[in-house]
Design an enzyme around this catalytic site. Structure first.
Site, PDB file in Angstrom:
ATOM      1  CE  LYS A  49      -4.340  -1.460   2.064  1.00 21.20           C
ATOM      2  NZ  LYS A  49      -5.333  -1.146   3.112  1.00 21.20           N
ATOM      3  CD  GLU A 100      -0.981  -0.398  12.760  1.00 20.90           C
ATOM      4  OE1 GLU A 100      -1.581  -1.470  12.528  1.00 20.90           O
ATOM      5  OE2 GLU A 100      -1.407   0.711  12.379  1.00 20.90           O
ATOM      6  CE  LYS A 137       0.426  -5.044   5.829  1.00 18.40           C
ATOM      7  NZ  LYS A 137       0.394  -3.606   6.076  1.00 18.40           N
ATOM      8  CG  ASN A 165      -8.346  -1.541   7.005  1.00 15.14           C
ATOM      9  OD1 ASN A 165      -7.284  -0.919   6.987  1.00 15.14           O
ATOM     10  ND2 ASN A 165      -8.919  -2.007   5.918  1.00 15.14           N
ATOM     11  CG  HIS A 198      -1.481   5.415  11.812  1.00 17.31           C
ATOM     12  ND1 HIS A 198      -2.720   5.535  11.234  1.00 17.31           N
ATOM     13  CD2 HIS A 198      -1.140   4.109  11.686  1.00 17.31           C
ATOM     14  CE1 HIS A 198      -3.114   4.354  10.764  1.00 17.31           C
ATOM     15  NE2 HIS A 198      -2.163   3.472  11.029  1.00 17.31           N
TER      16      HIS A 198
END
Lengths: 365, 365
Positions: free
Chosen positions: B144, B186, B230, B248, B268
């Site tokens: 991405k 994350e 991931k 997400n 973030h």
């Protein structure tokens, strides 16, 4: 009658649908692809005035929700500022990943709409409705999208295949003569690189330089055979790893000429015509192509009303220099597509620069 | 010791190579991929000062030709203007289709370098060398790329997989504490959505909120297991057609919070932490997740030094409104990723907005 040509690709195949009056079928054909209802139609003011209402009416009749935006016409607006405008309209109207952008226009509209669709939300659907001959036979097919960098054409871009290419030959009636001729350059290209029969059909035609003087059957053949040639090549090599390079016949020197004349003096098709004359002569100089065939090619280019000489005042050293910034350069070597017979070409990066210079000198206007 | 994790993709697979001191192996590892000699290294001034010389020395030792450029740091420079700067350096140095851009930095550098590489000459190679925990475990992997629109994060972008992701855990020593914590958000996400064992390992650790207090073995496990999670998800769904959406988790409300606070007040990772707390509570409200597990999750988020309340003054109606511009919206419905047990999530667009509102009210600081 509808001609359908399939572009076969590993991830997603699509059709090129060619038919007179096809513009009124846009909504129906997009419906059959099960595209979701939000549509952003992108065009330029002139094309939009001619065909915008019909396209939108067809979409609305098929229950699509349509918003539209127009961008200023011409290669010099093919830049990131125009893309920003598309993004702004997309945001304002909350386009989603499942939404579709429709490009109604020539190559500039198609390239920019395709690039905006490629990069909005990391890629949404795009449908190409080309309205110029050049866009119909070339730029609308194959997924090359992008904009210009101030110092070089199409340096910024992405591969993003359309879901559908819809062609209505009737819209060629409103195409300015010079743009018709520009499209013919790409058609002649397909004759030289891929389709000797198409080349022969054009040789047999008395006129090639104005739409109204070319027989409708030949127009049909020109569209169908050119789209088929492009579809064949793209299906075999989507991302220009090999074969697809042959579509750049005439484009190596062509791009340099366009760039040096600021994208104003000659248009893309005219530049490609000049580039094909140059490439043909280089091939002849290298003993790869018969002199007689270069003359047949050059005669066809001239019959289409295209220039076969360099524009006055273009600096040959400048062309040689510009070749170095071409996308096709690899380890500093310029790749050329050169014909070996009508319908067959080869790719080489072994062209001595003194031959390029000599050929260009001979083409000074 | 080198840990290698493979990201298997149909078109081109690549490795995530994790090892202490790995930065000095960059040139060698790129050599083994047979990348051609021209390299454009992109970084920001701070990271470049710390690690630029070592990266360049390693590349030069492996016979690469390196130019570099630095971009101003921070999410607010993640826009098309910065991309233009990369294009300009690429043009000036005549990058070719076979050239490579190397992103040395955090998520902003990685996303922008990736997008520039995706769109320069319609796509050139990119190698990701992430220097923040967040970039190592998340943004550098999976292709991405993109920039922000003034009115929304990551609205402009493309999928463009790197050829290599090279991680050197030692660079985390210079990472500011707040950024380490942001990365932990994350990591906790992977625990909740995919890897209950990783979750348990973090629960067992006394400290999670500063790099120097976390045992090296746990750091290794955090990096390896997160990258593996991931890689697993991306390998199964490269372009977010289905499964990938689970990544997400925490991001739906997280993005809205980031956007409403102008990408300044919370970073973030902090926003994702807040988003996970909200998503967990929504899942509990809907009877999908045990209250006790939401508490375990929230405790882990707090142990990592991350906020579990909304920033003061954030307007809840504003969050609800902002959810509508999220990329994940389909036909106006907001998609949520919700846990059903630790290590397992599901995706739904059936969350009543009064539940969202009630949960957010309960999270006001």
């Amino acid at each position: 009658m509808m001609n359908r040509i399939n572009v076969n690709l590993p991830e997603q195949s699509y059709e090129i649908a060619i038919a007179s009056g096809n513009l009124d079928n846009l909504g129906e054909q997009m419906s059959s692809l099960q595209l979701r209802k939000k549509i952003l139609l992108v065009s330029n003011p002139t094309i939009f005035k001619h065909y915008g209402e019909r396209a939108i009416a067809s979409l609305k009749a098929a229950n699509f929700e349509v918003v539209s935006c127009t961008l200023p016409p011409g290669e010099r607006y093919k830049n990131l500022n125009s893309i920003q405008k598309i993004y702004d309209v997309a945001l304002e109207n909350r386009l989603e990943r499942s939404s579709t952008m429709v490009a109604l226009g020539g190559g500039v509209v198609g390239d920019m709409t395709g690039f905006a669709a490629a990069t909005w939300l990391r890629g949404i659907n795009v449908v190409q409705v080309p309205t110029t001959l050049l866009a119909m036979v070339d730029s609308a097919i194959g997924g090359k999208t992008g904009v210009n960098h101030p110092q070089g054409k199409n340096l910024i871009g992405a591969f993003h295949q359309p879901r559908l290419v819809l062609i209505d030959p009737e819209v060629l009636k409103t195409l300015p003569m010079r743009e018709f001729r520009a499209g013919m350059a790409e058609v002649i290209k397909y004759g030289v690189i891929w389709d000797a029969e198409l080349f022969a059909q054009m040789e047999a035609s008395k006129n090639l330089n104005q739409h109204r003087y070319v027989k409708p059957e030949l127009i049909d053949s020109i569209l169908t055979r050119s789209c088929q040639a492009k579809a064949d090549v793209v299906s075999k090599d989507e991302k220009e790893a090999g074969l697809r390079a042959i579509l750049n016949y005439g484009h190596t020197i062509g791009h340099a000429v366009e760039s040096l004349t600021g994208y104003r003096l000659v248009n893309h098709g005219e530049a490609v015509g000049i580039g094909m004359v140059a490439a043909g002569q280089i091939a002849a100089e290298l003993g790869m192509w018969q002199k007689e065939d270069t003359q047949r090619q050059d005669a066809l280019i001239a019959k289409a009303g295209l220039p076969t000489k360099l524009p006055a005042g273009v600096d040959i050293e400048g062309i040689i220099e510009a070749l170095q910034t071409d996308k096709k350069v690899k380890d500093g070597k310029v790749r050329f597509v050169l014909p070996t017979q009508i319908g067959v070409v080869t790719v080489t990066d072994e062209v001595p620069s003194d031959i390029i210079t000599a050929v260009l000198r001979g083409m000074q206007g």
